[in-house]
Every structure is written in structure tokens, then in C-alpha cells.
Design a protein around this motif. Structure first.
Motif, PDB file in Angstrom:
ATOM      1  N   LYS A  53      33.739  39.363  23.625  1.00 40.45           N
ATOM      2  CA  LYS A  53      33.602  39.898  24.979  1.00 40.45           C
ATOM      3  C   LYS A  53      32.530  39.072  25.681  1.00 40.45           C
ATOM      4  O   LYS A  53      31.368  39.116  25.326  1.00 40.45           O
ATOM      5  CB  LYS A  53      33.200  41.358  24.932  1.00 40.45           C
ATOM      6  N   THR A  54      32.962  38.317  26.675  1.00 39.22           N
ATOM      7  CA  THR A  54      32.034  37.483  27.433  1.00 39.22           C
ATOM      8  C   THR A  54      31.974  37.996  28.871  1.00 39.22           C
ATOM      9  O   THR A  54      32.894  38.668  29.340  1.00 39.22           O
ATOM     10  CB  THR A  54      32.486  36.005  27.415  1.00 39.22           C
ATOM     11  N   PRO A  55      30.883  37.683  29.581  1.00 41.45           N
ATOM     12  CA  PRO A  55      30.770  38.139  30.971  1.00 41.45           C
ATOM     13  C   PRO A  55      31.895  37.582  31.844  1.00 41.45           C
ATOM     14  O   PRO A  55      32.420  36.496  31.570  1.00 41.45           O
ATOM     15  CB  PRO A  55      29.422  37.572  31.424  1.00 41.45           C
ATOM     16  N   ASP A  56      32.258  38.315  32.878  1.00 43.07           N
ATOM     17  CA  ASP A  56      33.267  37.838  33.827  1.00 43.07           C
ATOM     18  C   ASP A  56      32.862  36.477  34.370  1.00 43.07           C
ATOM     19  O   ASP A  56      31.697  36.251  34.709  1.00 43.07           O
ATOM     20  CB  ASP A  56      33.430  38.823  34.995  1.00 43.07           C
ATOM     21  N   GLY A  57      33.817  35.567  34.436  1.00 45.11           N
ATOM     22  CA  GLY A  57      33.559  34.245  34.957  1.00 45.11           C
ATOM     23  C   GLY A  57      33.025  33.268  33.929  1.00 45.11           C
ATOM     24  O   GLY A  57      32.800  32.105  34.227  1.00 45.11           O
ATOM     25  N   TYR A  58      32.806  33.720  32.687  1.00 37.55           N
ATOM     26  CA  TYR A  58      32.273  32.859  31.628  1.00 37.55           C
ATOM     27  C   TYR A  58      33.397  32.519  30.673  1.00 37.55           C
ATOM     28  O   TYR A  58      34.262  33.348  30.398  1.00 37.55           O
ATOM     29  CB  TYR A  58      31.154  33.603  30.886  1.00 37.55           C
ATOM     30  N   TYR A  59      33.397  31.312  30.153  1.00 34.88           N
ATOM     31  CA  TYR A  59      34.470  30.923  29.236  1.00 34.88           C
ATOM     32  C   TYR A  59      34.408  31.757  27.958  1.00 34.88           C
ATOM     33  O   TYR A  59      33.373  32.277  27.577  1.00 34.88           O
ATOM     34  CB  TYR A  59      34.428  29.428  28.920  1.00 34.88           C
ATOM     35  N   ASN A  60      35.564  31.882  27.314  1.00 32.45           N
ATOM     36  CA  ASN A  60      35.695  32.682  26.102  1.00 32.45           C
ATOM     37  C   ASN A  60      36.385  31.816  25.045  1.00 32.45           C
ATOM     38  O   ASN A  60      37.529  31.397  25.231  1.00 32.45           O
ATOM     39  CB  ASN A  60      36.520  33.940  26.421  1.00 32.45           C
ATOM     40  N   ARG A  63      39.832  32.978  23.606  1.00 33.81           N
ATOM     41  CA  ARG A  63      40.956  32.701  24.508  1.00 33.81           C
ATOM     42  C   ARG A  63      41.300  31.213  24.520  1.00 33.81           C
ATOM     43  O   ARG A  63      42.479  30.847  24.552  1.00 33.81           O
ATOM     44  CB  ARG A  63      40.643  33.177  25.927  1.00 33.81           C
TER      45      ARG A  63
END
Length: 117
Positions: A53-60, A63
Motif C-alpha cells: 500500500k503506497t500513497p496516492d500518486g506514488y509508484y508501487n 503493480r
């Protein structure tokens, strides 16, 4: 053409894994038949941990690795490195698998290009 990516750094904190996977995605996009293998070693094995779970707008990383798998590439993790970091097979995202130095050696010999990040 077969390309082997060997990633060593932690998935977050530096952008080496991120940039390696950006290049892997680009190669797969330019040549959908290209064979891409990503081998995660050392702290990079954590990139394949499921449920990130990464912050919105941050790469993961999960994924990004999933894109390699869905593009018919393979994602392999050093089993010894997993053990050293307390990762079990059930901690690994779908499509990635525990591997060995023997498999890394075979993938290296089979590759036309080896890129180390």
C-alpha cells in the motif's frame, strides 16, 4: 531477444528498481515477443511482497512487477535473500516465484543482455 534484469536495491528509498522496471516495461512494449526476466536479489526481493500500500500518486513495485508478469515476462526471487529477510513463499505476489542461483546462472547464460541495477 532475451533480457535479464538483476535488481539488488530496496524497492523504495532509491529509484533503481523503479527505473529498471520502467525500462523492462518499455522493452516489452517495443517488442511484445521479447523475453524479459527480472531477478530480485538482496533487498530487492521485498519489491515482490504482496499487498503493498503506497500513497496516492506514488509508484508501487507490486503493480510494476505485475505488469512484467502479465506481459509474459518472469519475476524470480533469490530464495536465500528471501529467507534472510523473513519472507515466505506466501508473502510473494502472484506470478513471482522463489528461485535459486542455479536458475540465475541459467538465465544469465540464456540472455542476450544482462542489466544490473
Amino acid at each position: 531477444m532475451k533480457t535479464l534484469f538483476i535488481l539488488n536495491d530496496a524497492p523504495y528509498g532509491t529509484e533503481r528498481c523503479y527505473n529498471a522496471l520502467r525500462l523492462a516495461h518499455n522493452l516489452m512494449k517495443q517488442d511484445p515477443g521479447a523475453g524479459v526476466t527480472v531477478f530480485l536479489m538482496a533487498d530487492a526481493v521485498v519489491a515482490a511482497r504482496k499487498g503493498q500500500k503506497t500513497p496516492d500518486g506514488y509508484y508501487n513495485m507490486e503493480r510494476m512487477l505485475k505488469r512484467v508478469v502479465t506481459g509474459k515476462g518472469s519475476v524470480l526471487l533469490c530464495g536465500t535473500c528471501m529467507d534472510a529477510r523473513g519472507m515466505a513463499d506466501e508473502d510473494v505476489m502472484d506470478g513471482a516465484k522463489r528461485s535459486t542461483m542455479d536458475e540465475l546462472g541459467a538465465a544469465t547464460l540464456a540472455a542476450d543482455r544482462v542489466l544490473v541495477f
